[in-house]
Scaffold this active site. Sequence first.
Site, short mmCIF file in Angstrom:
data_model
loop_
_atom_site.label_atom_id
_atom_site.label_comp_id
_atom_site.label_asym_id
_atom_site.label_seq_id
_atom_site.Cartn_x
_atom_site.Cartn_y
_atom_site.Cartn_z
N TYR A 28 68.51 5.80 39.10
CA TYR A 28 67.76 6.31 37.94
C TYR A 28 68.08 5.45 36.70
O TYR A 28 67.19 5.12 35.91
CB TYR A 28 68.15 7.78 37.70
CG TYR A 28 67.65 8.36 36.40
CD1 TYR A 28 66.29 8.52 36.13
CD2 TYR A 28 68.56 8.79 35.42
CE1 TYR A 28 65.85 9.06 34.93
CE2 TYR A 28 68.13 9.35 34.22
CZ TYR A 28 66.77 9.47 33.98
OH TYR A 28 66.34 10.01 32.79
N SER A 110 70.04 12.91 24.07
CA SER A 110 68.64 13.02 24.49
C SER A 110 68.21 14.48 24.59
O SER A 110 69.02 15.35 24.89
CB SER A 110 68.49 12.36 25.87
OG SER A 110 67.28 12.76 26.49
N TYR A 134 61.78 14.61 22.15
CA TYR A 134 60.49 14.41 22.82
C TYR A 134 59.58 15.51 22.33
O TYR A 134 60.00 16.68 22.28
CB TYR A 134 60.64 14.55 24.34
CG TYR A 134 61.16 13.32 25.05
CD1 TYR A 134 60.57 12.07 24.85
CD2 TYR A 134 62.21 13.41 25.95
CE1 TYR A 134 61.04 10.95 25.53
CE2 TYR A 134 62.68 12.30 26.63
CZ TYR A 134 62.09 11.07 26.41
OH TYR A 134 62.55 9.97 27.08
N THR A 160 60.93 9.97 19.82
CA THR A 160 60.47 8.97 20.80
C THR A 160 58.96 9.03 20.92
O THR A 160 58.38 10.09 21.20
CB THR A 160 61.15 9.22 22.16
OG1 THR A 160 62.54 9.03 21.98
CG2 THR A 160 60.64 8.26 23.22
N ARG A 169 58.47 5.17 38.18
CA ARG A 169 59.63 4.42 38.69
C ARG A 169 59.74 4.72 40.17
O ARG A 169 60.00 5.86 40.57
CB ARG A 169 60.89 4.85 37.94
CG ARG A 169 60.74 4.58 36.44
CD ARG A 169 61.70 5.36 35.59
NE ARG A 169 61.14 5.54 34.25
CZ ARG A 169 61.45 6.55 33.44
NH1 ARG A 169 62.34 7.45 33.82
NH2 ARG A 169 60.90 6.64 32.26
N LYS A 256 61.16 5.80 17.59
CA LYS A 256 61.62 4.99 18.72
C LYS A 256 60.47 4.64 19.66
O LYS A 256 59.69 5.53 20.03
CB LYS A 256 62.69 5.79 19.48
CG LYS A 256 63.25 5.10 20.71
CD LYS A 256 64.48 5.84 21.20
CE LYS A 256 65.14 5.12 22.35
NZ LYS A 256 64.44 5.27 23.62
N HIS A 280 61.55 1.27 26.01
CA HIS A 280 62.21 2.32 26.79
C HIS A 280 63.04 1.70 27.94
O HIS A 280 63.11 2.24 29.05
CB HIS A 280 61.16 3.28 27.35
CG HIS A 280 61.59 4.73 27.40
ND1 HIS A 280 61.22 5.65 26.47
CD2 HIS A 280 62.36 5.40 28.29
CE1 HIS A 280 61.73 6.84 26.78
NE2 HIS A 280 62.44 6.70 27.89
C1 LIG Z 1 68.76 6.33 32.56
C2 LIG Z 1 68.00 6.24 31.28
C3 LIG Z 1 67.50 7.39 30.70
C4 LIG Z 1 66.81 7.33 29.48
N1 LIG Z 1 66.39 8.49 28.89
C5 LIG Z 1 65.83 8.44 27.66
C6 LIG Z 1 65.52 9.63 26.96
O1 LIG Z 1 65.79 10.72 27.42
N2 LIG Z 1 64.93 9.50 25.74
C7 LIG Z 1 64.63 8.29 25.19
O2 LIG Z 1 64.08 8.23 24.08
N3 LIG Z 1 64.94 7.15 25.81
C8 LIG Z 1 65.54 7.19 27.02
N4 LIG Z 1 65.90 6.03 27.65
C9 LIG Z 1 65.69 4.74 26.98
C10 LIG Z 1 66.91 4.37 26.14
O3 LIG Z 1 67.03 5.20 25.01
C11 LIG Z 1 66.83 2.92 25.63
O4 LIG Z 1 65.60 2.73 24.99
C12 LIG Z 1 67.01 1.91 26.73
O5 LIG Z 1 67.96 2.34 27.67
C13 LIG Z 1 67.45 0.57 26.16
O6 LIG Z 1 67.55 -0.39 27.15
P1 LIG Z 1 68.94 -0.80 27.88
O7 LIG Z 1 69.24 0.32 28.86
O8 LIG Z 1 68.60 -2.06 28.54
O9 LIG Z 1 69.99 -0.89 26.83
C14 LIG Z 1 66.58 6.07 28.87
C15 LIG Z 1 67.08 4.92 29.48
C16 LIG Z 1 67.79 4.99 30.66
C17 LIG Z 1 68.34 3.72 31.26
#
Ligand SMILES: Cc1cc2nc3c(=O)[nH]c(=O)nc-3n(C[C@H](O)[C@H](O)[C@H](O)COP(=O)(O)O)c2cc1C
Length: 385
Positions: A28, A110, A134, A160, A169, A256, A280
């Site tokens: 994930y 989150s 969200y 976001t 995915r 975001k 994201h």
């Molecule tokens: C496992 C996972 C869960 C995520 N869940 C959220 C979320 O709940 N809300 C959100 O705005 N972004 C979410 N994101 C995006 C992250 O906030 C962020 O934009 C992203 O991880 C940045 O890239 P990086 O993992 O390469 O640092 C998630 C990313 C990952 C990897």
Amino acid sequence: MPDLSRITCIEDLRVIAQRRVPKMFYDYADSGSWTEGTYRANESDFQKIKLRQRVAVDMEGRSTKSTMIGQEVTMPVAIAPTGLTGMQHADGEILGARAAKAFGIPFTLSTMSICSLEDIAEHTGGHPFWFQLYVMRDRDFIERLIERARAANVSALQLTLDLQILGQRHKDIKNGLTAPPKPTLTNLMDLATKPRWCMGMLGTKRRTFGNIAGHAKGVKDLSSLSSWTAEQFDPTLSWADVEWIKKLWGGKLILKGVMDVEDARLAAASGADALIVSNHGGRQLDGAPSSIEALPAIAEAVGTEIEVWMDGGIRSGQDVLKARALGARGTLIGRSFLYGLGAFGEAGVTRALQIIQRELDLTMAFCGRTQIDEVDSSILLPGTF
Ligand SMILES: Cc1cc2nc3c(=O)[nH]c(=O)nc-3n(C[C@H](O)[C@H](O)[C@H](O)COP(=O)(O)O)c2cc1C
């Protein structure tokens, strides 16, 4: 406390996390949408940017300290919001928030976290943190969530904008991702090889979406919770909602998921305090450019009106420095944080932050700069960005 002195880079943490975290949750984290092209480009585009090495420059008295929306930070890095973090490690969000507090950087919780807003407030002694929102179809729920964030001492809201609908995915579908995992034969066989994770989970009561379970109407058990979350992301989200949230919240607001100059102009006009150039983490629109590729044009267009930050692909302090040079006042880390957490819990998050800060500090010195706030694109080799 484990001795982590031989853990020297984020990749070390990733490898250990992969061994310790159940496959469904490791996958994930370590995945992007469709072909994962944008996910990979987020990292590989950083490698193309070259630094100018300078010599015989006084490198004493260096500092990575800066500010993000007026808040002092040990380095211009915040922990990004990540869903299901309490499934990478028991009580993951609490551990992440504690490590961030001790290091002097912001932690973002989150909406889709396992530990709740109230859990974070209780276990960090009321230290301010950030909350990612969200927009859900159930607007009463959103109003109550914002009230709860205020009561938990949240000091900035990250709204976001890039997940009105969920990117596909493949791994999550194939693994049948749920929190907690269903006791299928495949899952049980996998869990049997992850004893530390299982012990941690047996020792906590936090195993599902803490901000939602018991708070959303009609959500009583796991199956009603999954159908509620699946249906609730609001596809009608618009700039009018941004205005509504801004009024309702009344505090610092960060937008975001901005990847386009036109949207960046709208974000700046909305009166928000910062925007995050983000795809994201390559999990939504596969085929979008990497965040570091999108950053310069956005910083150029609106960087004087609103703080421009970026996330996506940061696996080293060098990446933070390059982002800073290209106009990002702040950065956020998702996976670098999750790998540290999955590998060693709170100590792993602290190690990830130490690694990034050291890389940032040394690289800054090699580029002939002593203060992060003095860094601009002149540290980069022309023609490589
Ligand atoms: C496992 C996972 C869960 C995520 N869940 C959220 C979320 O709940 N809300 C959100 O705005 N972004 C979410 N994101 C995006 C992250 O906030 C962020 O934009 C992203 O991880 C940045 O890239 P990086 O993992 O390469 O640092 C998630 C990313 C990952 C990897």
